[in-house]
Design an enzyme around this catalytic site. Sequence first.
Site, PDB file in Angstrom:
ATOM      1  N   SER A  69       1.017   3.715  -3.356  1.00  0.00           N
ATOM      2  CA  SER A  69       0.434   4.771  -4.198  1.00  0.00           C
ATOM      3  C   SER A  69      -0.931   5.232  -3.696  1.00  0.00           C
ATOM      4  O   SER A  69      -1.732   4.440  -3.203  1.00  0.00           O
ATOM      5  CB  SER A  69       0.262   4.271  -5.628  1.00  0.00           C
ATOM      6  OG  SER A  69       1.462   3.762  -6.120  1.00  0.00           O
ATOM      7  N   GLY A 105       0.819  -1.209   0.000  1.00  0.00           N
ATOM      8  CA  GLY A 105       0.000   0.000   0.000  1.00  0.00           C
ATOM      9  C   GLY A 105       0.849   1.253   0.000  1.00  0.00           C
ATOM     10  O   GLY A 105       1.122   1.828   1.063  1.00  0.00           O
ATOM     11  N   GLU A 117      11.971  -4.206  -4.897  1.00  0.00           N
ATOM     12  CA  GLU A 117      11.000  -4.412  -5.982  1.00  0.00           C
ATOM     13  C   GLU A 117      11.671  -4.235  -7.342  1.00  0.00           C
ATOM     14  O   GLU A 117      11.475  -5.035  -8.256  1.00  0.00           O
ATOM     15  CB  GLU A 117       9.840  -3.417  -5.868  1.00  0.00           C
ATOM     16  CG  GLU A 117       8.832  -3.604  -6.992  1.00  0.00           C
ATOM     17  CD  GLU A 117       7.725  -2.538  -7.028  1.00  0.00           C
ATOM     18  OE1 GLU A 117       8.014  -1.374  -6.711  1.00  0.00           O
ATOM     19  OE2 GLU A 117       6.596  -2.889  -7.379  1.00  0.00           O
TER      20      GLU A 117
HETATM   21  C1  LIG Z   1       0.425  -2.951 -13.062  1.00  0.00           C
HETATM   22  C2  LIG Z   1       0.627  -1.971 -11.921  1.00  0.00           C
HETATM   23  C3  LIG Z   1       0.692  -2.451 -10.635  1.00  0.00           C
HETATM   24  C4  LIG Z   1       0.859  -1.554  -9.571  1.00  0.00           C
HETATM   25  N1  LIG Z   1       0.899  -2.054  -8.305  1.00  0.00           N
HETATM   26  C5  LIG Z   1       1.039  -1.210  -7.264  1.00  0.00           C
HETATM   27  C6  LIG Z   1       1.011  -1.715  -5.915  1.00  0.00           C
HETATM   28  O1  LIG Z   1       0.896  -2.922  -5.687  1.00  0.00           O
HETATM   29  N2  LIG Z   1       1.104  -0.835  -4.902  1.00  0.00           N
HETATM   30  C7  LIG Z   1       1.240   0.501  -5.109  1.00  0.00           C
HETATM   31  O2  LIG Z   1       1.350   1.234  -4.138  1.00  0.00           O
HETATM   32  N3  LIG Z   1       1.255   1.016  -6.372  1.00  0.00           N
HETATM   33  C8  LIG Z   1       1.158   0.195  -7.444  1.00  0.00           C
HETATM   34  N4  LIG Z   1       1.162   0.695  -8.731  1.00  0.00           N
HETATM   35  C9  LIG Z   1       1.232   2.138  -8.912  1.00  0.00           C
HETATM   36  C10 LIG Z   1       2.551   2.615  -9.535  1.00  0.00           C
HETATM   37  O3  LIG Z   1       3.605   2.525  -8.604  1.00  0.00           O
HETATM   38  C11 LIG Z   1       2.315   4.057 -10.003  1.00  0.00           C
HETATM   39  O4  LIG Z   1       1.339   4.007 -11.033  1.00  0.00           O
HETATM   40  C12 LIG Z   1       3.582   4.698 -10.549  1.00  0.00           C
HETATM   41  O5  LIG Z   1       4.529   4.888  -9.524  1.00  0.00           O
HETATM   42  C13 LIG Z   1       3.272   6.061 -11.221  1.00  0.00           C
HETATM   43  O6  LIG Z   1       2.502   6.863 -10.396  1.00  0.00           O
HETATM   44  P1  LIG Z   1       1.149   7.551 -10.912  1.00  0.00           P
HETATM   45  O7  LIG Z   1       0.326   6.489 -11.577  1.00  0.00           O
HETATM   46  O8  LIG Z   1       0.538   8.275  -9.777  1.00  0.00           O
HETATM   47  O9  LIG Z   1       1.601   8.542 -12.045  1.00  0.00           O
HETATM   48  P2  LIG Z   1       2.167  10.012 -11.831  1.00  0.00           P
HETATM   49  O10 LIG Z   1       3.190  10.013 -10.746  1.00  0.00           O
HETATM   50  O11 LIG Z   1       1.027  10.949 -11.684  1.00  0.00           O
HETATM   51  O12 LIG Z   1       2.926  10.252 -13.199  1.00  0.00           O
HETATM   52  C14 LIG Z   1       2.235  10.672 -14.392  1.00  0.00           C
HETATM   53  C15 LIG Z   1       3.269  10.878 -15.502  1.00  0.00           C
HETATM   54  O13 LIG Z   1       4.201  11.909 -15.120  1.00  0.00           O
HETATM   55  C16 LIG Z   1       5.531  11.439 -15.196  1.00  0.00           C
HETATM   56  N5  LIG Z   1       6.317  11.995 -14.075  1.00  0.00           N
HETATM   57  C17 LIG Z   1       5.913  12.113 -12.803  1.00  0.00           C
HETATM   58  N6  LIG Z   1       6.885  12.660 -12.044  1.00  0.00           N
HETATM   59  C18 LIG Z   1       7.942  12.882 -12.882  1.00  0.00           C
HETATM   60  C19 LIG Z   1       9.245  13.427 -12.702  1.00  0.00           C
HETATM   61  N7  LIG Z   1       9.685  13.848 -11.517  1.00  0.00           N
HETATM   62  N8  LIG Z   1      10.061  13.524 -13.783  1.00  0.00           N
HETATM   63  C20 LIG Z   1       9.647  13.104 -15.006  1.00  0.00           C
HETATM   64  N9  LIG Z   1       8.408  12.575 -15.239  1.00  0.00           N
HETATM   65  C21 LIG Z   1       7.576  12.471 -14.188  1.00  0.00           C
HETATM   66  C22 LIG Z   1       5.435   9.936 -15.052  1.00  0.00           C
HETATM   67  O14 LIG Z   1       6.553   9.287 -15.671  1.00  0.00           O
HETATM   68  C23 LIG Z   1       4.125   9.642 -15.778  1.00  0.00           C
HETATM   69  O15 LIG Z   1       4.358   9.531 -17.151  1.00  0.00           O
HETATM   70  C24 LIG Z   1       0.990  -0.161  -9.814  1.00  0.00           C
HETATM   71  C25 LIG Z   1       0.919   0.314 -11.122  1.00  0.00           C
HETATM   72  C26 LIG Z   1       0.738  -0.570 -12.169  1.00  0.00           C
HETATM   73  C27 LIG Z   1       0.675  -0.023 -13.553  1.00  0.00           C
END
Ligand SMILES: Cc1cc2nc3c(=O)[nH]c(=O)nc-3n(C[C@H](O)[C@H](O)[C@H](O)COP(=O)(O)OP(=O)(O)OC[C@H]3O[C@@H](n4cnc5c(N)ncnc54)[C@H](O)[C@@H]3O)c2cc1C
Length: 395
Positions: free
Chosen positions: A133, A131, A248
């Site tokens: 994101s 837990g 991870e």
């Molecule tokens: C299949 C899958 C399984 C997952 N499982 C888990 C889980 O078990 N537990 C959990 O906690 N989370 C999980 N996640 C969540 C995952 O860790 C996040 O989706 C990921 O870290 C991106 O965060 P966000 O979706 O909030 O995108 P955002 O952080 O909002 O990013 C949006 C876009 O902006 C870009 N961006 C953001 N910040 C920067 C920066 N500083 N520099 C350049 N570009 C940037 C990103 O690359 C992306 O393209 C999972 C995601 C997927 C797809």
Amino acid sequence: MDFQYSAEQEAYRAKVRAWLEANQPGKLEAPDADSMGGDDPQWRRLKDWHKRLYKGGWMGLTWPKEYGGQQASFIEQVIFQQELGRLNLPFGCNVLGVIMTGPALMQWGTEAQKARYLEPIISGEEIWCEGMSEPGAGSDLANIQMRAVLDGDNFVVNGQKVWTTVAHRAQFCQLFVRTDPDVPKHKGMSALLVDMKSPGVTVKPLKQISGDAEFNEIFFEDVRVPKENLLGPVNMGWQVLVSTLMHERIGIGETLGGSEQLLRHIVDLARQNHLNGKPAYEDPAVRQQIAQFACEVAAKKYSGMRSLTKRLKGQPPGAEASISKMVSTELSQRMVKYATRLLGEYALLERKSPFAPDGDWLRRILACESMTIAGGTSAVQRNMIGERILGLPKG
Ligand SMILES: Cc1cc2nc3c(=O)[nH]c(=O)nc-3n(C[C@H](O)[C@H](O)[C@H](O)COP(=O)(O)OP(=O)(O)OC[C@H]3O[C@@H](n4cnc5c(N)ncnc54)[C@H](O)[C@@H]3O)c2cc1C
């Protein structure tokens, strides 16, 4: 860097290979099997496979014997994973527990926590989810807003998590919360070990374009978590989180990337399919593209060997876990997408359609976008490589 495996290591490989070949479950084939969102019979088969691996002494290979592991060397773990990949077999049903929570518990847990949780993790008895994101905290995990307030002997937790893989199957969650909102954001976080059956926890599956529902939203409403379930010191959750993510990234890069295996599938597709009236493998452009993939797979392998040699010399995993994660997921994603060129319109057929090609390619193609997002996006890995390996100034 060492390129060769010793005679002892090759003997170990032969032992692993013989066991896996004799014990592999007939119908459990990736990618069907490694999807954690499948139907219940599929999940049960994955659990059975996990238990068989555990009973055979192959789960938690490097873990201490007192926690149910084998105290094997790191290289033996790597050889085991290579052989698992060679046969296209999944790692079991508790991937996040084994590659993330387990190592985090060993690093940060109290003796009582290790004694209570570690063995059921590798045996697959208790499934764990991560837990981290939240709707406003993904790439920037330090922005976590979920609150935990100490009330007597319990933390009271309120807030929402999202994208939580396997939460709908999990008995426990390694949960990251804000325990002090009045200090800089990296300093006021803590990690908790939360029973998912606690009153006030609601799990809502999220259905993906691929048809899987492997991840979830989780809502916490006045959930009481005993204070002995704090993992690591209070307000040191950022340090716990960073080390958990490091495990991870190593896991995704070394265990789940599977690019060598995917390359073999692409070669098979080129043999089996036709382009412009000729076998696809006779097309010069196809041959060049596959050769390019093969070069990249080899480069990834040798780069992985460099960090493996470093680990074997006793050095901790560093920021190069970001290289491994980014390179293997981007390469796998490009190879999966290339399959559409070889399959043509057949790539659009669902698995159960009469003319669908073997390999469940439509699901793979739809699901592959997530590879470069899960576990930290490629953009974020590039930032880490730039700053921590190349020493570039922060952007
Ligand atoms: C299949 C899958 C399984 C997952 N499982 C888990 C889980 O078990 N537990 C959990 O906690 N989370 C999980 N996640 C969540 C995952 O860790 C996040 O989706 C990921 O870290 C991106 O965060 P966000 O979706 O909030 O995108 P955002 O952080 O909002 O990013 C949006 C876009 O902006 C870009 N961006 C953001 N910040 C920067 C920066 N500083 N520099 C350049 N570009 C940037 C990103 O690359 C992306 O393209 C999972 C995601 C997927 C797809």
